[in-house]
Design a protein around this motif. Structure first.
Motif, PDB file in Angstrom:
ATOM      1  N   PHE A   1       0.865  -1.178   0.000  1.00  0.00           N
ATOM      2  CA  PHE A   1       0.000   0.000   0.000  1.00  0.00           C
ATOM      3  C   PHE A   1       0.899   1.224   0.000  1.00  0.00           C
ATOM      4  CE2 PHE A   1      -3.075  -3.086   1.105  1.00  0.00           C
ATOM      5  CZ  PHE A   1      -4.322  -2.545   0.847  1.00  0.00           C
ATOM      6  N   ARG A   2       0.368   2.319  -0.497  1.00  0.00           N
ATOM      7  CA  ARG A   2       1.089   3.586  -0.418  1.00  0.00           C
ATOM      8  C   ARG A   2       0.105   4.683  -0.036  1.00  0.00           C
ATOM      9  NH1 ARG A   2       2.093   5.447  -6.679  1.00  0.00           N
ATOM     10  NH2 ARG A   2       0.457   7.005  -6.597  1.00  0.00           N
ATOM     11  N   ILE A   3       0.633   5.764   0.475  1.00  0.00           N
ATOM     12  CA  ILE A   3      -0.218   6.889   0.867  1.00  0.00           C
ATOM     13  C   ILE A   3      -0.683   7.588  -0.393  1.00  0.00           C
ATOM     14  CG2 ILE A   3      -0.283   9.108   2.062  1.00  0.00           C
ATOM     15  CD1 ILE A   3       1.530   7.787   4.169  1.00  0.00           C
ATOM     16  N   ASP A   4      -1.980   7.621  -0.537  1.00  0.00           N
ATOM     17  CA  ASP A   4      -2.615   8.223  -1.700  1.00  0.00           C
ATOM     18  C   ASP A   4      -2.848   9.713  -1.456  1.00  0.00           C
ATOM     19  OD1 ASP A   4      -3.895   8.459  -4.121  1.00  0.00           O
ATOM     20  OD2 ASP A   4      -5.646   7.277  -3.560  1.00  0.00           O
ATOM     21  N   LYS A   5      -3.297  10.040  -0.229  1.00  0.00           N
ATOM     22  CA  LYS A   5      -3.616  11.437   0.067  1.00  0.00           C
ATOM     23  C   LYS A   5      -3.500  11.688   1.567  1.00  0.00           C
ATOM     24  CE  LYS A   5      -7.015  14.963  -0.985  1.00  0.00           C
ATOM     25  NZ  LYS A   5      -8.306  15.284  -1.539  1.00  0.00           N
ATOM     26  N   LEU A   6      -2.881  12.798   1.922  1.00  0.00           N
ATOM     27  CA  LEU A   6      -2.831  13.264   3.301  1.00  0.00           C
ATOM     28  C   LEU A   6      -4.080  14.111   3.527  1.00  0.00           C
ATOM     29  CD1 LEU A   6      -1.350  13.687   6.009  1.00  0.00           C
ATOM     30  CD2 LEU A   6      -0.083  15.538   4.916  1.00  0.00           C
ATOM     31  N   LEU A   7      -4.966  13.650   4.417  1.00  0.00           N
ATOM     32  CA  LEU A   7      -6.247  14.323   4.607  1.00  0.00           C
ATOM     33  C   LEU A   7      -6.230  15.350   5.730  1.00  0.00           C
ATOM     34  CD1 LEU A   7      -8.520  11.169   4.199  1.00  0.00           C
ATOM     35  CD2 LEU A   7      -8.007  12.928   2.489  1.00  0.00           C
ATOM     36  N   GLN A   8      -5.566  15.004   6.839  1.00  0.00           N
ATOM     37  CA  GLN A   8      -5.558  15.906   7.991  1.00  0.00           C
ATOM     38  C   GLN A   8      -4.328  15.625   8.839  1.00  0.00           C
ATOM     39  OE1 GLN A   8      -8.891  15.446  10.718  1.00  0.00           O
ATOM     40  NE2 GLN A   8      -9.095  17.660  10.802  1.00  0.00           N
ATOM     41  N   SER A   9      -3.789  16.676   9.428  1.00  0.00           N
ATOM     42  CA  SER A   9      -2.584  16.521  10.228  1.00  0.00           C
ATOM     43  C   SER A   9      -2.607  17.493  11.401  1.00  0.00           C
ATOM     44  CB  SER A   9      -1.363  16.789   9.346  1.00  0.00           C
ATOM     45  OG  SER A   9      -0.210  16.836  10.104  1.00  0.00           O
ATOM     46  N   HIS A  10      -2.359  16.966  12.583  1.00  0.00           N
ATOM     47  CA  HIS A  10      -2.220  17.784  13.786  1.00  0.00           C
ATOM     48  C   HIS A  10      -0.903  17.406  14.451  1.00  0.00           C
ATOM     49  CE1 HIS A  10      -6.580  18.018  13.167  1.00  0.00           C
ATOM     50  NE2 HIS A  10      -6.511  19.154  13.832  1.00  0.00           N
ATOM     51  N   MET A  11      -0.277  18.384  15.088  1.00  0.00           N
ATOM     52  CA  MET A  11       0.960  18.088  15.795  1.00  0.00           C
ATOM     53  C   MET A  11       0.936  18.721  17.176  1.00  0.00           C
ATOM     54  SD  MET A  11       3.845  20.569  14.143  1.00  0.00           S
ATOM     55  CE  MET A  11       4.933  20.546  15.529  1.00  0.00           C
ATOM     56  N   GLN A  12       1.720  18.132  18.063  1.00  0.00           N
ATOM     57  CA  GLN A  12       1.839  18.628  19.428  1.00  0.00           C
ATOM     58  C   GLN A  12       3.297  18.466  19.852  1.00  0.00           C
ATOM     59  OE1 GLN A  12      -0.899  17.876  22.983  1.00  0.00           O
ATOM     60  NE2 GLN A  12       0.367  16.054  22.955  1.00  0.00           N
ATOM     61  N   LEU A  13       3.858  19.530  20.415  1.00  0.00           N
ATOM     62  CA  LEU A  13       5.219  19.458  20.918  1.00  0.00           C
ATOM     63  C   LEU A  13       5.198  18.924  22.340  1.00  0.00           C
ATOM     64  CD1 LEU A  13       6.679  22.850  19.650  1.00  0.00           C
ATOM     65  CD2 LEU A  13       7.050  20.569  18.707  1.00  0.00           C
ATOM     66  N   THR A  14       5.969  17.894  22.572  1.00  0.00           N
ATOM     67  CA  THR A  14       6.156  17.351  23.924  1.00  0.00           C
ATOM     68  C   THR A  14       7.663  17.205  24.096  1.00  0.00           C
ATOM     69  OG1 THR A  14       5.887  15.075  23.118  1.00  0.00           O
ATOM     70  CG2 THR A  14       3.902  16.177  23.926  1.00  0.00           C
ATOM     71  N   THR A  15       8.118  16.075  24.585  1.00  0.00           N
ATOM     72  CA  THR A  15       9.561  15.846  24.636  1.00  0.00           C
ATOM     73  C   THR A  15      10.095  15.572  23.242  1.00  0.00           C
ATOM     74  OG1 THR A  15       9.122  13.532  25.145  1.00  0.00           O
ATOM     75  CG2 THR A  15       9.577  15.008  26.998  1.00  0.00           C
ATOM     76  N   GLY A  16       9.200  15.342  22.308  1.00  0.00           N
ATOM     77  CA  GLY A  16       9.484  15.180  20.890  1.00  0.00           C
ATOM     78  C   GLY A  16       8.356  15.868  20.149  1.00  0.00           C
TER      79      GLY A  16
ATOM     80  N   GLU B   1       4.467  14.869  18.560  1.00  0.00           N
ATOM     81  CA  GLU B   1       3.401  13.888  18.374  1.00  0.00           C
ATOM     82  C   GLU B   1       2.565  14.333  17.181  1.00  0.00           C
ATOM     83  OE1 GLU B   1       1.130  13.273  21.960  1.00  0.00           O
ATOM     84  OE2 GLU B   1       2.962  13.303  23.159  1.00  0.00           O
ATOM     85  N   TYR B   2       2.253  13.386  16.319  1.00  0.00           N
ATOM     86  CA  TYR B   2       1.421  13.652  15.147  1.00  0.00           C
ATOM     87  C   TYR B   2       0.148  12.837  15.235  1.00  0.00           C
ATOM     88  CZ  TYR B   2       5.382  15.876  12.825  1.00  0.00           C
ATOM     89  OH  TYR B   2       6.417  16.712  12.497  1.00  0.00           O
ATOM     90  N   LEU B   3      -0.968  13.481  14.978  1.00  0.00           N
ATOM     91  CA  LEU B   3      -2.269  12.847  14.849  1.00  0.00           C
ATOM     92  C   LEU B   3      -2.687  13.080  13.405  1.00  0.00           C
ATOM     93  CD1 LEU B   3      -4.563  11.399  16.328  1.00  0.00           C
ATOM     94  CD2 LEU B   3      -5.434  13.629  17.005  1.00  0.00           C
ATOM     95  N   VAL B   4      -2.709  12.006  12.603  1.00  0.00           N
ATOM     96  CA  VAL B   4      -2.803  12.159  11.153  1.00  0.00           C
ATOM     97  C   VAL B   4      -3.910  11.269  10.579  1.00  0.00           C
ATOM     98  CG1 VAL B   4      -1.504  11.933   8.992  1.00  0.00           C
ATOM     99  CG2 VAL B   4      -0.330  12.645  11.065  1.00  0.00           C
ATOM    100  N   THR B   5      -4.572  11.762   9.542  1.00  0.00           N
ATOM    101  CA  THR B   5      -5.536  10.988   8.776  1.00  0.00           C
ATOM    102  C   THR B   5      -5.046  10.946   7.332  1.00  0.00           C
ATOM    103  OG1 THR B   5      -7.332  11.763  10.193  1.00  0.00           O
ATOM    104  CG2 THR B   5      -7.963  10.764   8.098  1.00  0.00           C
ATOM    105  N   VAL B   6      -4.926   9.727   6.789  1.00  0.00           N
ATOM    106  CA  VAL B   6      -4.461   9.543   5.414  1.00  0.00           C
ATOM    107  C   VAL B   6      -5.366   8.556   4.688  1.00  0.00           C
ATOM    108  CG1 VAL B   6      -2.020  10.027   5.832  1.00  0.00           C
ATOM    109  CG2 VAL B   6      -2.861   7.707   6.095  1.00  0.00           C
ATOM    110  N   LYS B   7      -5.351   8.661   3.364  1.00  0.00           N
ATOM    111  CA  LYS B   7      -5.979   7.645   2.522  1.00  0.00           C
ATOM    112  C   LYS B   7      -4.831   6.828   1.934  1.00  0.00           C
ATOM    113  CE  LYS B   7      -8.784   6.874  -1.573  1.00  0.00           C
ATOM    114  NZ  LYS B   7      -9.377   7.477  -2.770  1.00  0.00           N
ATOM    115  N   ILE B   8      -4.891   5.508   2.137  1.00  0.00           N
ATOM    116  CA  ILE B   8      -3.880   4.636   1.549  1.00  0.00           C
ATOM    117  C   ILE B   8      -4.564   3.737   0.526  1.00  0.00           C
ATOM    118  CG2 ILE B   8      -2.409   4.713   3.598  1.00  0.00           C
ATOM    119  CD1 ILE B   8      -3.328   1.860   4.260  1.00  0.00           C
ATOM    120  N   SER B   9      -3.813   3.357  -0.495  1.00  0.00           N
ATOM    121  CA  SER B   9      -4.372   2.535  -1.569  1.00  0.00           C
ATOM    122  C   SER B   9      -3.413   1.405  -1.913  1.00  0.00           C
ATOM    123  CB  SER B   9      -4.640   3.380  -2.809  1.00  0.00           C
ATOM    124  OG  SER B   9      -5.601   4.374  -2.530  1.00  0.00           O
ATOM    125  N   ARG B  10      -3.988   0.289  -2.328  1.00  0.00           N
ATOM    126  CA  ARG B  10      -3.199  -0.873  -2.751  1.00  0.00           C
ATOM    127  C   ARG B  10      -2.514  -0.549  -4.074  1.00  0.00           C
ATOM    128  NH1 ARG B  10      -6.774  -5.805  -3.386  1.00  0.00           N
ATOM    129  NH2 ARG B  10      -6.316  -6.356  -1.239  1.00  0.00           N
TER     130      ARG B  10
END
Length: 138
Positions: A62-77, A79-88
């Motif tokens: 599978f590969r990432i077809d489309k990046l739909l949504q992305s959120h990030m948060q700074l902590t000790t590194g 953190e990403y909260l992401v929604t993607v569409k993947i396709s065969r």
């Protein structure tokens, strides 16, 4: 010596409170929406799809077809909260050309998922850890 130790502790505590009041400490404000761009997140997305393909029972990559949504948060590194569409893709798992694989177009083999994942990264140390992942057929 006991009184001096307490006095030093109280002075340190007072300095920390004063610095916090003056805004010298960055506040972590939770997840912030990040501009939706694959370019900004290449290494994170690459880690996710490699992980997905490694644990998938599908005989095709599978590969990432489309990046739909992305959120990030700074902590000790970061953190990403992401929604993607993947396709065969048309490439089988043992293929070495996974980045250039075309997406399946045949009716019987075409398959896509919408995936949400939470990932922790320390990019400057090249460290990635997938904390949570869920995919539903699109």
């Amino acid at each position: 010596m006991g009184v001096e130790c307490w006095r030093n502790t109280l002075l340190l505590l007072a300095a920390l409170v004063l610095a916090a009041k003056l805004g010298h400490f960055q506040r972590w404000g939770g997840f912030q929406e990040k501009s939706v761009s694959k370019k900004n997140m290449n290494s994170t997305l690459k880690f996710f799809i490699e992980n997905y393909n490694n644990v998938s029972n599908d005989m095709y990559l599978f590969r990432i077809d489309k990046l739909l949504q992305s959120h990030m948060q700074l902590t000790t590194g970061v953190e990403y909260l992401v929604t993607v569409k993947i396709s065969r893709t048309k490439c089988r798992k043992n293929s070495t050309k996974s980045h250039s694989c075309p997406i399946q177009s045949g009716k019987n083999l075409k398959k896509s998922f919408i995936c949400n994942f939470l990932m922790y990264t320390v990019p400057w140390m090249n460290y990635y850890q997938l904390w949570n992942n869920s995919c539903l057929e699109a």
